[in-house]
Design a protein around this motif. Sequence first.
Motif, PDB file in Angstrom:
ATOM      1  N   LEU A   2       9.222  19.589  -1.441  1.00 34.73           N
ATOM      2  CA  LEU A   2      10.283  19.258  -0.834  1.00 34.73           C
ATOM      3  C   LEU A   2      10.328  17.799  -0.152  1.00 34.73           C
ATOM      4  CD1 LEU A   2      10.665  23.006   0.770  1.00 34.73           C
ATOM      5  CD2 LEU A   2      11.780  22.152  -1.187  1.00 34.73           C
ATOM      6  N   LEU A   3       9.337  17.272  -0.077  1.00 29.49           N
ATOM      7  CA  LEU A   3       9.384  15.996   0.616  1.00 29.49           C
ATOM      8  C   LEU A   3       9.405  15.004  -0.456  1.00 29.49           C
ATOM      9  CD1 LEU A   3       6.556  16.442   3.259  1.00 29.49           C
ATOM     10  CD2 LEU A   3       9.174  16.589   3.660  1.00 29.49           C
ATOM     11  N   PRO A   4       9.984  13.670  -0.174  1.00 31.55           N
ATOM     12  CA  PRO A   4       9.868  12.558  -1.159  1.00 31.55           C
ATOM     13  C   PRO A   4       8.418  12.136  -1.747  1.00 31.55           C
ATOM     14  CG  PRO A   4      11.187  12.256   1.027  1.00 31.55           C
ATOM     15  CD  PRO A   4      10.635  13.162   1.004  1.00 31.55           C
ATOM     16  N   ILE A   5       8.279  12.017  -2.915  1.00 28.44           N
ATOM     17  CA  ILE A   5       6.904  12.041  -3.358  1.00 28.44           C
ATOM     18  C   ILE A   5       6.067  10.802  -3.026  1.00 28.44           C
ATOM     19  CG2 ILE A   5       7.517  10.664  -5.398  1.00 28.44           C
ATOM     20  CD1 ILE A   5       5.899  12.501  -7.057  1.00 28.44           C
ATOM     21  N   GLU A   6       6.922   9.753  -2.462  1.00 26.96           N
ATOM     22  CA  GLU A   6       6.138   8.665  -2.138  1.00 26.96           C
ATOM     23  C   GLU A   6       5.541   8.809  -0.710  1.00 26.96           C
ATOM     24  OE1 GLU A   6      10.562   8.195  -1.143  1.00 26.96           O
ATOM     25  OE2 GLU A   6       9.470   8.581  -2.868  1.00 26.96           O
ATOM     26  N   ARG A   7       6.094  10.041  -0.127  1.00 26.21           N
ATOM     27  CA  ARG A   7       5.557  10.140   1.304  1.00 26.21           C
ATOM     28  C   ARG A   7       4.152  11.023   1.245  1.00 26.21           C
ATOM     29  NH1 ARG A   7      10.303  12.631   4.833  1.00 26.21           N
ATOM     30  NH2 ARG A   7       8.345  12.983   6.208  1.00 26.21           N
ATOM     31  N   VAL A   8       3.879  11.683  -0.067  1.00 21.02           N
ATOM     32  CA  VAL A   8       2.814  12.762  -0.077  1.00 21.02           C
ATOM     33  C   VAL A   8       1.647  11.969  -1.059  1.00 21.02           C
ATOM     34  CG1 VAL A   8       2.537  14.813  -0.915  1.00 21.02           C
ATOM     35  CG2 VAL A   8       4.645  14.484  -0.004  1.00 21.02           C
ATOM     36  N   LEU A   9       2.192  11.426  -2.247  1.00 21.56           N
ATOM     37  CA  LEU A   9       1.100  10.912  -3.216  1.00 21.56           C
ATOM     38  C   LEU A   9       0.892   9.455  -2.931  1.00 21.56           C
ATOM     39  CD1 LEU A   9       2.166  12.831  -6.274  1.00 21.56           C
ATOM     40  CD2 LEU A   9       0.518  13.490  -4.697  1.00 21.56           C
ATOM     41  N   SER A  10      -0.232   8.951  -3.388  1.00 21.66           N
ATOM     42  CA  SER A  10      -0.357   7.515  -3.191  1.00 21.66           C
ATOM     43  C   SER A  10       0.417   6.692  -4.350  1.00 21.66           C
ATOM     44  CB  SER A  10      -1.765   7.177  -3.433  1.00 21.66           C
ATOM     45  OG  SER A  10      -2.310   7.558  -4.688  1.00 21.66           O
ATOM     46  N   PRO A  11       0.522   5.426  -4.160  1.00 24.21           N
ATOM     47  CA  PRO A  11       1.477   4.626  -4.961  1.00 24.21           C
ATOM     48  C   PRO A  11       0.592   4.590  -6.482  1.00 24.21           C
ATOM     49  CG  PRO A  11       1.275   3.448  -3.092  1.00 24.21           C
ATOM     50  CD  PRO A  11       0.492   4.539  -2.777  1.00 24.21           C
ATOM     51  N   ASP A  12      -0.565   4.661  -6.507  1.00 26.14           N
ATOM     52  CA  ASP A  12      -1.456   4.489  -7.953  1.00 26.14           C
ATOM     53  C   ASP A  12      -1.128   6.108  -8.557  1.00 26.14           C
ATOM     54  OD1 ASP A  12      -2.489   1.972  -7.155  1.00 26.14           O
ATOM     55  OD2 ASP A  12      -4.450   2.841  -6.542  1.00 26.14           O
ATOM     56  N   THR A  13      -1.313   6.961  -7.800  1.00 30.54           N
ATOM     57  CA  THR A  13      -1.060   8.380  -8.403  1.00 30.54           C
ATOM     58  C   THR A  13       0.266   8.317  -8.928  1.00 30.54           C
ATOM     59  OG1 THR A  13      -2.583   9.262  -6.852  1.00 30.54           O
ATOM     60  CG2 THR A  13      -0.784  10.600  -8.049  1.00 30.54           C
ATOM     61  N   ILE A  14       1.286   7.776  -8.237  1.00 27.98           N
ATOM     62  CA  ILE A  14       2.826   7.914  -8.754  1.00 27.98           C
ATOM     63  C   ILE A  14       2.752   7.091  -9.761  1.00 27.98           C
ATOM     64  CG2 ILE A  14       5.040   7.201  -7.997  1.00 27.98           C
ATOM     65  CD1 ILE A  14       4.591   8.033  -5.190  1.00 27.98           C
ATOM     66  N   MET A  15       2.266   6.012  -9.933  1.00 28.83           N
ATOM     67  CA  MET A  15       2.223   5.013 -11.337  1.00 28.83           C
ATOM     68  C   MET A  15       1.923   5.777 -12.608  1.00 28.83           C
ATOM     69  SD  MET A  15       0.763   1.090 -11.400  1.00 28.83           S
ATOM     70  CE  MET A  15       1.761   0.600 -10.117  1.00 28.83           C
ATOM     71  N   VAL A  16       0.757   6.553 -12.142  1.00 31.72           N
ATOM     72  CA  VAL A  16       0.032   7.304 -13.327  1.00 31.72           C
ATOM     73  C   VAL A  16       0.907   8.209 -13.768  1.00 31.72           C
ATOM     74  CG1 VAL A  16      -1.918   8.692 -14.054  1.00 31.72           C
ATOM     75  CG2 VAL A  16      -2.413   6.580 -12.693  1.00 31.72           C
ATOM     76  N   LEU A  17       1.632   8.856 -13.035  1.00 30.39           N
ATOM     77  CA  LEU A  17       2.479   9.935 -13.448  1.00 30.39           C
ATOM     78  C   LEU A  17       3.694   9.317 -13.959  1.00 30.39           C
ATOM     79  CD1 LEU A  17       2.450  12.073 -10.000  1.00 30.39           C
ATOM     80  CD2 LEU A  17       1.266  12.884 -12.226  1.00 30.39           C
ATOM     81  N   GLU A  18       4.096   8.248 -13.391  1.00 31.55           N
ATOM     82  CA  GLU A  18       5.343   7.667 -14.104  1.00 31.55           C
ATOM     83  C   GLU A  18       5.089   7.190 -15.503  1.00 31.55           C
ATOM     84  OE1 GLU A  18       8.527   7.355 -13.040  1.00 31.55           O
ATOM     85  OE2 GLU A  18       8.568   7.259 -11.063  1.00 31.55           O
ATOM     86  N   ASN A  19       3.844   6.749 -15.826  1.00 31.23           N
ATOM     87  CA  ASN A  19       3.553   6.329 -17.129  1.00 31.23           C
ATOM     88  C   ASN A  19       3.283   7.686 -18.178  1.00 31.23           C
ATOM     89  OD1 ASN A  19       3.214   3.764 -16.401  1.00 31.23           O
ATOM     90  ND2 ASN A  19       1.359   3.726 -15.710  1.00 31.23           N
ATOM     91  N   ARG A  20       2.909   8.562 -17.610  1.00 33.05           N
ATOM     92  CA  ARG A  20       2.805   9.818 -18.389  1.00 33.05           C
ATOM     93  C   ARG A  20       4.300  10.453 -18.539  1.00 33.05           C
ATOM     94  NH1 ARG A  20      -2.228  12.380 -18.637  1.00 33.05           N
ATOM     95  NH2 ARG A  20      -3.897  11.533 -17.490  1.00 33.05           N
ATOM     96  N   LEU A  21       5.006  10.440 -17.740  1.00 29.42           N
ATOM     97  CA  LEU A  21       6.493  10.895 -18.017  1.00 29.42           C
ATOM     98  C   LEU A  21       7.045   9.919 -18.915  1.00 29.42           C
ATOM     99  CD1 LEU A  21       8.794  12.666 -17.102  1.00 29.42           C
ATOM    100  CD2 LEU A  21       9.274  10.974 -15.315  1.00 29.42           C
ATOM    101  N   MET A  22       6.986   8.555 -18.921  1.00 34.39           N
ATOM    102  CA  MET A  22       7.521   7.758 -19.835  1.00 34.39           C
ATOM    103  C   MET A  22       6.939   8.006 -21.393  1.00 34.39           C
ATOM    104  SD  MET A  22       7.745   3.334 -19.773  1.00 34.39           S
ATOM    105  CE  MET A  22       8.343   3.623 -18.214  1.00 34.39           C
ATOM    106  N   SER A  23       5.686   8.187 -21.310  1.00 32.76           N
ATOM    107  CA  SER A  23       4.874   8.443 -22.585  1.00 32.76           C
ATOM    108  C   SER A  23       5.363   9.779 -23.331  1.00 32.76           C
ATOM    109  CB  SER A  23       3.368   8.718 -22.412  1.00 32.76           C
ATOM    110  OG  SER A  23       2.720   7.381 -22.098  1.00 32.76           O
ATOM    111  N   SER A  24       5.774  10.656 -22.393  1.00 32.57           N
ATOM    112  CA  SER A  24       6.213  12.006 -22.850  1.00 32.57           C
ATOM    113  C   SER A  24       7.610  11.934 -23.611  1.00 32.57           C
ATOM    114  CB  SER A  24       6.061  13.101 -21.739  1.00 32.57           C
ATOM    115  OG  SER A  24       6.762  12.795 -20.658  1.00 32.57           O
TER     116      SER A  24
END
Length: 403
Positions: free
Chosen positions: A376-398
């Motif tokens: 329920l919180l903005p993802i940047e307030r919970v996860l680290s920038p590196d983790t968000i970048m990894v998730l963005e790459n996985r989302l783009m790949s999918s």
Amino acid sequence: MEAWWRALIFDAGYNTSLVTLGAMLLGCGAGMIGSFVLLRKRSLVSDAISHATLPGLALAFILMALVFGDGRWMPGLLVGAGLSAAAGLWAVQAISHRTRLGEDAAIGAVLSTFFGLGVVLLTVIQSLAVSGQAGLTGYLVGSTAGMLAAEAQLIALCSLLLAIGVIVMRRDFLMVCFDPVFAATNGVRVQRVDMLLMLLLLAVVVIGLRITGLILIVALTIIPPVTGRFWTDRPLRVVALAALIGALAGYLGVTLSSVREGLPTGPLVVLASFVLFLISFLLSPRRGILATLIAHQRFKRRVHLRQGLLALARDEAIFDDLTMRVLRRQGFIRRDGVATPSGWAAARDAEHEERLWALHRRYYPEDAAQLDHRGLLPIERVLSPDTIMVLENRLMSSRETHP
């Protein structure tokens, strides 16, 4: 009101001021030692100890009355109460350690037996042809009326020594309360520390007989620590707050009892501590009822806002009135239910974050299990920038794999 104000500013006489100071020191020591007893999960032991003081108190009175003709010598009464309480403490530990009975059963047996014996002895005292029987009942619920200056000085001195002892031993007490095995590996003698903790608790009970009485002294060792727990999670801060709350309860209770003759000290001290507990229970910003209700309402609005934005992103109809109100209040929809440009942008962001959270739960299940409602919180307030970048790459790949 004027009499109470004079007592509050220590202008009601030397003896009243001394008793008030002694009660404050007693409340401070009781709150401190009660915090460690509460953390050790042995709070009810204080109840057994307090009730076990009665037969010793009565026997000491009888002995001094037969020898001196008057049994109301406070040091002698405290010694008798202390010995009797020590016997009750030993009986609780012996029953719980050497039999199959639990500590709660041992406390019940010792409490009822010792208190029953004390009541019988009090009945015997009433039939003795000695002076001072009437004042003995003041030790049941506390009474400062007629307390001598020497008695008040003794209570104040003992309470001060007790508080100093708790401060000196605070670290060993904390280690034993939280992890006895770790404490033993660090050279702490757990059994001796446990015994010292119980002895200090016994001292609180004995010292508090004259002020709060043997029936209500247990409240002074439980209510202040529980009240302090509402305000912090740090153990030493709980101890400090319990000491402050106990001192304040003693201050308010004794000054109130001095306003009018016949007001019992012990019940007023307990009621003062309960009022402080009630205030904390309602208004504490961490665990208070009001803060909990506010947090629940905020959480509820976040849930409806999130679900509403996801419904807008997926072009789904919204039927819930609260969801519509939350979206309208944020300016994401108009009064006719049509999404605004900012609403469409927020909906796209919410949908994008929802996909990132889904990938996080899929690839990092252990970390996701530890995040309580963090979606329920903005993802940047919970996860680290590196983790968000990894998730963005996985989302783009999918998306490239499944366009």
